[in-house]
Motif scaffolding. Sequence first.
Motif, PDB file in Angstrom:
ATOM      1  N   LEU A 170     -11.209  10.315   3.491  1.00  0.00           N
ATOM      2  CA  LEU A 170     -10.298  10.353   4.385  1.00  0.00           C
ATOM      3  C   LEU A 170     -10.650  11.004   5.684  1.00  0.00           C
ATOM      4  N   ASN A 171     -12.150  11.467   5.854  1.00  0.00           N
ATOM      5  CA  ASN A 171     -12.527  11.942   7.010  1.00  0.00           C
ATOM      6  C   ASN A 171     -13.145  11.270   7.955  1.00  0.00           C
TER       7      ASN A 171
ATOM      8  N   PRO B  28      -8.567   5.426  -8.441  1.00  0.00           N
ATOM      9  CA  PRO B  28      -7.631   5.455  -9.241  1.00  0.00           C
ATOM     10  C   PRO B  28      -6.892   4.301  -9.062  1.00  0.00           C
TER      11      PRO B  28
ATOM     12  N   LYS C  45       0.778  -1.305  -0.087  1.00  0.00           N
ATOM     13  CA  LYS C  45       0.103  -0.032   0.101  1.00  0.00           C
ATOM     14  C   LYS C  45       0.862   1.256  -0.081  1.00  0.00           C
ATOM     15  N   TRP C  46       0.504   2.339  -0.683  1.00  0.00           N
ATOM     16  CA  TRP C  46       1.326   3.273  -0.861  1.00  0.00           C
ATOM     17  C   TRP C  46       0.655   4.728  -0.402  1.00  0.00           C
ATOM     18  N   ILE C  47      -0.436   5.131  -1.060  1.00  0.00           N
ATOM     19  CA  ILE C  47      -0.935   6.350  -0.748  1.00  0.00           C
ATOM     20  C   ILE C  47      -2.501   6.030  -0.393  1.00  0.00           C
ATOM     21  N   PRO C  48      -3.071   6.607   0.345  1.00  0.00           N
ATOM     22  CA  PRO C  48      -4.330   6.442   0.764  1.00  0.00           C
ATOM     23  C   PRO C  48      -5.214   7.417  -0.028  1.00  0.00           C
ATOM     24  N   LEU C  49      -6.298   7.110  -0.432  1.00  0.00           N
ATOM     25  CA  LEU C  49      -7.369   7.999  -1.413  1.00  0.00           C
ATOM     26  C   LEU C  49      -8.693   7.502  -1.078  1.00  0.00           C
ATOM     27  N   GLY C  50      -9.415   8.748  -1.357  1.00  0.00           N
ATOM     28  CA  GLY C  50     -10.860   8.294  -1.010  1.00  0.00           C
ATOM     29  C   GLY C  50     -11.352   9.258   0.168  1.00  0.00           C
TER      30      GLY C  50
ATOM     31  N   TRP D 261     -10.423   6.385 -11.955  1.00  0.00           N
ATOM     32  CA  TRP D 261     -10.937   7.008 -10.890  1.00  0.00           C
ATOM     33  C   TRP D 261     -12.467   7.083 -11.090  1.00  0.00           C
TER      34      TRP D 261
ATOM     35  N   TYR E 176      -6.537   2.260  -1.705  1.00  0.00           N
ATOM     36  CA  TYR E 176      -5.288   2.902  -1.599  1.00  0.00           C
ATOM     37  C   TYR E 176      -4.506   2.757  -3.074  1.00  0.00           C
ATOM     38  N   LEU E 177      -3.646   3.528  -3.389  1.00  0.00           N
ATOM     39  CA  LEU E 177      -2.621   3.270  -4.530  1.00  0.00           C
ATOM     40  C   LEU E 177      -1.755   2.553  -4.299  1.00  0.00           C
TER      41      LEU E 177
END
Lengths: 508, 667
Positions: free
Chosen positions: B82-83, B228, B75-80, B222, B90-91
């Motif tokens: 976030l709140n 994405p 897992k690299w970057i979280p997306l979506g 996305w 994850y990207l």
Amino acid sequence: MMNYENLFPIIIPAITSILLILIGIPVERALRGRNLNKLYGGITTIALIFTSYYSIQQLLKLNATSSIIVEYYNIGPPIGSCFEIDILSVVIGTIAIGIGLVVSVYSMEYMEHDKSHLFYYVLLLALIAAIVGVAYAGDFFTLFLFYEMMGVSSYFLVAFRRDNWDAVEAAMKYLFMGAVGSTTVLLAMSFLYGITGTLNFAQIAQFMNSEHPNAMYINLIIVLLIGGFGVKTAIVPMHSWLIDAHPSAPSGISAMLSGVVIKTGLYAMIRLLFIAFPIVVYNWNWLLLGVALVTMTIPNIIALVQDDIKRLLAYSSIYNIGLILVAVASGTVFGVASGIFHVINHAIMKGLAFICAGALIHAVGTRSIKELRGIGRKMPFTGVIFAISLLALAGVPPFNGFVSKLFIVMATLQYEEPIGVFVALITLLNSTIAAAYYARLVKAIWMEPETERVKDAHETYSFMSFSFVILVTLIVVIGVYPYYFFEIAYKAANALLNITQYITAANL
Amino acid sequence: MLYYAPWLVWLIPTIFAVLAPVTNKIHPKVRDYFAISGVVLAVIFAISMVPDILQGYVTMNGQVLGSIPFDWEIKWIPLGDLNGDAQIDYLTVGVLVDPLSVFMANIVSIISSLIMIYSLGYMKGEPDMRRYWFWMDFFVGSMLVLVMADNFILMFYGWEMVGLSSWNLISFWFKAKTPSPVPDFTTEGEYNAHCGLKAFIMTTLGDVFLLIAIGAIGIATWIAMGVPTFNFIRLSENTGWMGVLASYGLLSIFSVFLFLGPVGKSAQFPLHEWLPEAMAGPTTVSALIHAATMVKAGVYLVARVLPIFYKGLDTYSQVSTFFTVVAWIGAFTAFLAATQGMVAKELKKVLAYSTISQIGYMMLALGAAGIVPSVILEGYTAGTFHLAVHAVFKALLFLGAGAVLHETGTKYMHEMGGLKNNMPWTYRFMIVGAASLSGIPPLAGFFSKELIFTTLWISQQWILFAFAAITAIFTVFYSFRMIGLVFFGKPSEYLEAREHEGKHVHEAPPVMTIPVGILAAMTLVLGFLEPLLSEFFSPITYRFHQETIVAVETLDFVEYLVHTFTSITTLISLGIIAIGFIPAYVLYIKRSKDPVALVSGNALLRGFYIFFYNRWYIDAFYYKIAAGIYGLSQKLRRIQTGVLNINVIAMLLGFIVFLLYFILLNL
């Protein structure tokens, strides 16, 4: 709410700066002629470490849906003034404190041979306090107060080497243009006060979002705001001061200017634009897009032929402001998030580039790229780190510049097609031109025969090296694993665009 | 496979690269052998993944991890969102174990290791070896991550890093003080540094288009899937993202943008002009980067996205633009470069143009595979097979050329001559290489070229076939012209002068000739391994065919040979070889006619000669554009007058323009 401890990031640098003056002047008089650079630098660094503790605490505590209100003596708006601290403010504040910390460590070595060290650190602390103040401001009075404080500190810091004519001239030009900008902002806010009846941002937001006043006046206000704040942000018609201010300021200050001060101008502009003027009604994002495209293209082309290393980096800063604006003007959460992410990344990369350039200039005594050829091999540590910062700026993975560039490209594609493709193309063609001059600079530093002046240069490991290591580690870490940093930028973007939460937090 | 093989195969060379300054301090020999061992270890890890592909599933430490294609993600970057507590996506980044990546990893690591061993002899006595080994190891590590990556982002990291390594290695001899071969620079060192920068900038121009395409894929996925992704497996499973792009009318153009990255990296028209200049680097660098590996990165990427686009071909016909563009640019580049190779004066330049031309063949095969979907299997196999075969014989030719350059001290072919007696082994190995390049049976080059011709013939793409055939004639001609000029005839005056000075030309040391010999042996044998290759690729290619069954993959070895040697394309190939070989033999080997007199006597030939020699004037055109931008920059810098009044007037003008925007908006 008198929870003043939330204001420590402003109070600590401000009080330290006042104390430094009060104690420093008699000390200077007593120890006449002693070089107290490291002492003042040390005090500044310690103060900033404390400040960063509080700032990071706030960063971890806040998320996209909470903000903190602090009012003077419990007198609320519209009479009293207040601070409204949400996560975007803390991000800007933390950047200022972080870069300020690195710069103060750096200056402990770099400023050894200058005069008036006391005033340097006093002004630096005042600058940092002011920037955090602008970021935390909840109403226009507070904002303007700290904005001007930031301006004045930076004017004097640019003119710091007052024996050089170019420093004083650059500072004068910056002062005049900054004054014009501030006055324009004041004019815009007076109009806005006239329409809404309050200076408080939350109340203005509430008013403007519920009743949509006549577009004609509002358009004038938007123009004045973009143009006025645009001076400090260095967007294209108002950028000329930056080009002269950067080369003549001490390198630590150039790093602060490029990395933080212009971002603060940008913050003030976009904060006001996003909360007070709904895009769907007033359509100012296309104007911002146009400004962004021009701001990206023109300095890029001029930078191709620059010989002065800091001037080249100054043009590059304006180009990066264009990049941030092109992402932010899309108005989507992801776009604003990638813009804020690039604010963070650019502050780190450009800050590092300036302080490395300063170290190189310090060793040889010239800013001319022609004269600095081959210096990388004489000063390998600085040379490698400088090359890393330039490659990061060029958007080469695995550094942080690549991640923000990728996200900005994705953000530009979110404009309505086919405008999105056009914008993405311009962005990336500019990126190629930028890569060309960064690569040329790397080549000049590393792959060319040494010039006469460079032959005697040698690496000295000192406080400067320490500051390089901090920033380069951040560049690599954020490049390889951007998880936490992008998450923060994303939360900040949500906070900026979430106007209802901004209003309700103020308990109106 | 060995423990963590897909990760270690690229991490080890990269780490060993970073350690080069450390080993340099210990002892030069430690530094040299340490660096080579990094790549040798990569070979071991790469080979260890081959059994997994053949058996169809990945085993590590006795455990089965998954079936081929095996995607190892982190897992690299979280997306979506976030709140709140909504789903976070994850990207991811990771490595992919599948036939194409393992195939490429093996080619890259094996050929790299041979070249690194060769470098011991070639770069003997060089002062800057720490820098050399750093960049060579770093390059191999980056190339391996490029081919092992399971998504566009990690691949793009490898892509940029090989570009960076290439820049630094081309400019390796930037300290050279000898006079520059080109009048614009004073020293040769400055010229070398310029060549490196030219390569970097030209490939960056291609890379930015690739980056736009990657960004577009991110946005399109996305929209289509709610999150994405850049992962190759997921992109091919769910092709809805192509629909999103198509709905905006952008599918064709972004697929072409994606191809522009390979155009830059693989030196295809119009971004091909950096490769001839890249010959300024050491020959080992030219062999490694600009013949065997980096320039293949573009072909690899096209091969990687080919199944994805092929799958989308049924539903979204606009993606056929991709295949058409790939094939035609490949064909044209092959032709263009071959014409330039026929008239080149420097030995390495002939090989450089040859590389550009042969990569054109690979692109042609891959593109043609998609233009007429029934030949997808042949085309894919042809393109990838030619990639491997070319890597072997081009590395062979470059290393042999390196030996010749090293011994004679000149890079111009007219200053060589008659070397077949002085350098017998190099001569023999290079004849094998040139024969393979020309497609002479039973060498590997014949089989791969045959497969390309077959693809074009059975799909009835006559114009592309004509391009390929004519280019093949030129190829034979320039290959044997090169052999003739270097090894046959009488030694030149330059060489005679050197003999008098006591610098006798003799065979290169074994550390240099043995790797060349190994490559020659490989090129003799590789052709017969083609049926194995089809089986190797079957996890990818089985997805191509639902309806048609193609003969190649079901043939056994003898049937395959019979089939290859008795088809009409074989006859055509033999004819091509004859047409190309005879003039070359007459002019350069037997030397019965003088080519210089022949060309200067005939106005048409002279015209062609000048046109080809000046690189079709394309390079000159690019330099004109660069000069134009430079001039624009000089003019534009004047707006920074430094006069405060003008600055403030500019501000005022800015305000007026902003106001104008709103006035126009509200009209």
